[in-house]
Design a protein around this motif. Structure first.
Motif, PDB file in Angstrom:
ATOM      1  N   UNK A  12     -74.367  58.517 -16.465  1.00  0.00           N
ATOM      2  CA  UNK A  12     -73.033  58.550 -17.059  1.00  0.00           C
ATOM      3  C   UNK A  12     -73.193  58.973 -18.515  1.00  0.00           C
ATOM      4  N   UNK A  13     -72.480  60.017 -18.907  1.00  0.00           N
ATOM      5  CA  UNK A  13     -72.631  60.559 -20.259  1.00  0.00           C
ATOM      6  C   UNK A  13     -71.374  60.403 -21.092  1.00  0.00           C
ATOM      7  N   UNK A  14     -70.329  59.879 -20.500  1.00  0.00           N
ATOM      8  CA  UNK A  14     -69.110  59.698 -21.269  1.00  0.00           C
ATOM      9  C   UNK A  14     -68.260  58.588 -20.716  1.00  0.00           C
ATOM     10  N   UNK A  15     -67.676  57.836 -21.607  1.00  0.00           N
ATOM     11  CA  UNK A  15     -66.722  56.804 -21.237  1.00  0.00           C
ATOM     12  C   UNK A  15     -65.703  56.747 -22.362  1.00  0.00           C
ATOM     13  N   UNK A  16     -64.473  57.099 -22.064  1.00  0.00           N
ATOM     14  CA  UNK A  16     -63.436  57.150 -23.079  1.00  0.00           C
ATOM     15  C   UNK A  16     -62.938  55.756 -23.418  1.00  0.00           C
ATOM     16  N   UNK A  17     -62.710  55.503 -24.672  1.00  0.00           N
ATOM     17  CA  UNK A  17     -62.154  54.214 -25.085  1.00  0.00           C
ATOM     18  C   UNK A  17     -60.624  54.219 -25.020  1.00  0.00           C
ATOM     19  N   UNK A  18     -60.019  55.409 -24.971  1.00  0.00           N
ATOM     20  CA  UNK A  18     -58.561  55.496 -24.907  1.00  0.00           C
ATOM     21  C   UNK A  18     -58.040  55.267 -23.491  1.00  0.00           C
ATOM     22  N   UNK A  19     -58.751  55.799 -22.525  1.00  0.00           N
ATOM     23  CA  UNK A  19     -58.399  55.656 -21.120  1.00  0.00           C
ATOM     24  C   UNK A  19     -59.664  55.234 -20.386  1.00  0.00           C
ATOM     25  N   UNK A  20     -59.510  54.879 -19.153  1.00  0.00           N
ATOM     26  CA  UNK A  20     -60.688  54.559 -18.344  1.00  0.00           C
ATOM     27  C   UNK A  20     -61.126  55.855 -17.662  1.00  0.00           C
ATOM     28  N   UNK A  21     -61.761  56.712 -18.423  1.00  0.00           N
ATOM     29  CA  UNK A  21     -62.273  57.986 -17.925  1.00  0.00           C
ATOM     30  C   UNK A  21     -63.780  57.986 -18.040  1.00  0.00           C
ATOM     31  N   UNK A  22     -64.423  58.563 -17.058  1.00  0.00           N
ATOM     32  CA  UNK A  22     -65.882  58.604 -17.052  1.00  0.00           C
ATOM     33  C   UNK A  22     -66.342  60.028 -16.782  1.00  0.00           C
ATOM     34  N   UNK A  23     -67.572  60.327 -17.207  1.00  0.00           N
ATOM     35  CA  UNK A  23     -68.187  61.627 -16.928  1.00  0.00           C
ATOM     36  C   UNK A  23     -69.649  61.389 -16.574  1.00  0.00           C
ATOM     37  N   UNK A  25     -73.367  63.451 -15.776  1.00  0.00           N
ATOM     38  CA  UNK A  25     -74.113  64.704 -15.871  1.00  0.00           C
ATOM     39  C   UNK A  25     -74.872  64.911 -14.566  1.00  0.00           C
ATOM     40  N   UNK A  26     -74.525  65.965 -13.858  1.00  0.00           N
ATOM     41  CA  UNK A  26     -75.133  66.270 -12.576  1.00  0.00           C
ATOM     42  C   UNK A  26     -76.401  67.083 -12.767  1.00  0.00           C
ATOM     43  N   UNK A  27     -76.368  67.973 -13.735  1.00  0.00           N
ATOM     44  CA  UNK A  27     -77.500  68.864 -13.973  1.00  0.00           C
ATOM     45  C   UNK A  27     -77.397  69.388 -15.398  1.00  0.00           C
ATOM     46  N   UNK A  28     -78.540  69.788 -15.954  1.00  0.00           N
ATOM     47  CA  UNK A  28     -78.527  70.450 -17.245  1.00  0.00           C
ATOM     48  C   UNK A  28     -78.947  69.553 -18.384  1.00  0.00           C
ATOM     49  N   UNK A  29     -78.528  69.956 -19.575  1.00  0.00           N
ATOM     50  CA  UNK A  29     -78.880  69.240 -20.793  1.00  0.00           C
ATOM     51  C   UNK A  29     -77.667  69.233 -21.724  1.00  0.00           C
ATOM     52  N   UNK A  30     -77.912  68.981 -22.987  1.00  0.00           N
ATOM     53  CA  UNK A  30     -76.832  68.892 -23.970  1.00  0.00           C
ATOM     54  C   UNK A  30     -76.075  70.215 -24.123  1.00  0.00           C
ATOM     55  N   UNK A  31     -76.764  71.340 -23.934  1.00  0.00           N
ATOM     56  CA  UNK A  31     -76.185  72.655 -24.222  1.00  0.00           C
ATOM     57  C   UNK A  31     -75.567  73.356 -23.027  1.00  0.00           C
ATOM     58  N   UNK A  32     -75.979  73.007 -21.831  1.00  0.00           N
ATOM     59  CA  UNK A  32     -75.398  73.628 -20.644  1.00  0.00           C
ATOM     60  C   UNK A  32     -75.704  72.760 -19.432  1.00  0.00           C
ATOM     61  N   UNK A  33     -74.833  72.838 -18.458  1.00  0.00           N
ATOM     62  CA  UNK A  33     -75.073  72.054 -17.258  1.00  0.00           C
ATOM     63  C   UNK A  33     -73.832  71.912 -16.412  1.00  0.00           C
ATOM     64  N   UNK A  34     -73.844  70.850 -15.608  1.00  0.00           N
ATOM     65  CA  UNK A  34     -72.748  70.574 -14.684  1.00  0.00           C
ATOM     66  C   UNK A  34     -72.350  69.107 -14.827  1.00  0.00           C
ATOM     67  N   UNK A  35     -71.046  68.858 -14.896  1.00  0.00           N
ATOM     68  CA  UNK A  35     -70.512  67.506 -15.051  1.00  0.00           C
ATOM     69  C   UNK A  35     -69.451  67.214 -14.002  1.00  0.00           C
ATOM     70  N   UNK A  36     -69.325  65.928 -13.678  1.00  0.00           N
ATOM     71  CA  UNK A  36     -68.165  65.417 -12.943  1.00  0.00           C
ATOM     72  C   UNK A  36     -67.385  64.576 -13.937  1.00  0.00           C
ATOM     73  N   UNK A  37     -66.099  64.852 -14.034  1.00  0.00           N
ATOM     74  CA  UNK A  37     -65.229  64.138 -14.962  1.00  0.00           C
ATOM     75  C   UNK A  37     -64.161  63.395 -14.172  1.00  0.00           C
ATOM     76  N   UNK A  38     -63.983  62.126 -14.472  1.00  0.00           N
ATOM     77  CA  UNK A  38     -62.936  61.294 -13.884  1.00  0.00           C
ATOM     78  C   UNK A  38     -61.688  61.490 -14.734  1.00  0.00           C
ATOM     79  N   UNK A  39     -60.745  62.231 -14.217  1.00  0.00           N
ATOM     80  CA  UNK A  39     -59.537  62.590 -14.952  1.00  0.00           C
ATOM     81  C   UNK A  39     -58.601  61.386 -15.058  1.00  0.00           C
ATOM     82  N   UNK A  40     -57.744  61.360 -16.048  1.00  0.00           N
ATOM     83  CA  UNK A  40     -56.854  60.221 -16.262  1.00  0.00           C
ATOM     84  C   UNK A  40     -55.809  60.063 -15.167  1.00  0.00           C
ATOM     85  N   UNK A  41     -55.581  61.098 -14.360  1.00  0.00           N
ATOM     86  CA  UNK A  41     -54.586  60.990 -13.289  1.00  0.00           C
ATOM     87  C   UNK A  41     -55.196  60.585 -11.946  1.00  0.00           C
ATOM     88  N   UNK A  42     -56.468  60.206 -11.946  1.00  0.00           N
ATOM     89  CA  UNK A  42     -57.119  59.755 -10.721  1.00  0.00           C
ATOM     90  C   UNK A  42     -57.833  60.843  -9.952  1.00  0.00           C
TER      91      UNK A  42
END
Length: 76
Positions: A12-23, A25-42
């Motif tokens: 898990x590379x991200x957790x928003x403090x404003x909403x319960x959103x998570x991200x 990192x599936x592949x890659x590094x800081x500069x390029x890669x693939x992410x799954x993002x939990x959008x605020x609308x579910x």
């Protein structure tokens, strides 16, 4: 499969403090890669990203799939 699968298998590379959103990192590094993002609308988004430009300050993204967690996990 569910969010538990993401938590067990990917960093898990991200957790928003404003909403319960998570991200995750599936592949890659800081500069390029693939992410799954939990959008605020579910919904969930699987996307590729890369930073480009002289100062690597230009973020480029390509959405691969947006939908339910099952739809996104099917594309991993």
């Amino acid at each position: 499969m569910s969010v538990d699968y993401l938590n067990a298998n990917y960093k898990m590379v991200g957790l928003s403090s404003d909403w319960v959103n998570r991200a995750w990192q599936i592949d890659g590094d800081y500069y390029s890669g693939r992410l799954v993002f939990d959008n605020e609308d579910g919904t969930y988004i699987l996307f590729d990203f890369s930073y480009e430009g002289d100062d690597e300050d230009e973020l480029h993204t390509t959405t691969l799939v947006e939908g339910s967690i099952e739809e996104v996990l099917a594309r991993l």
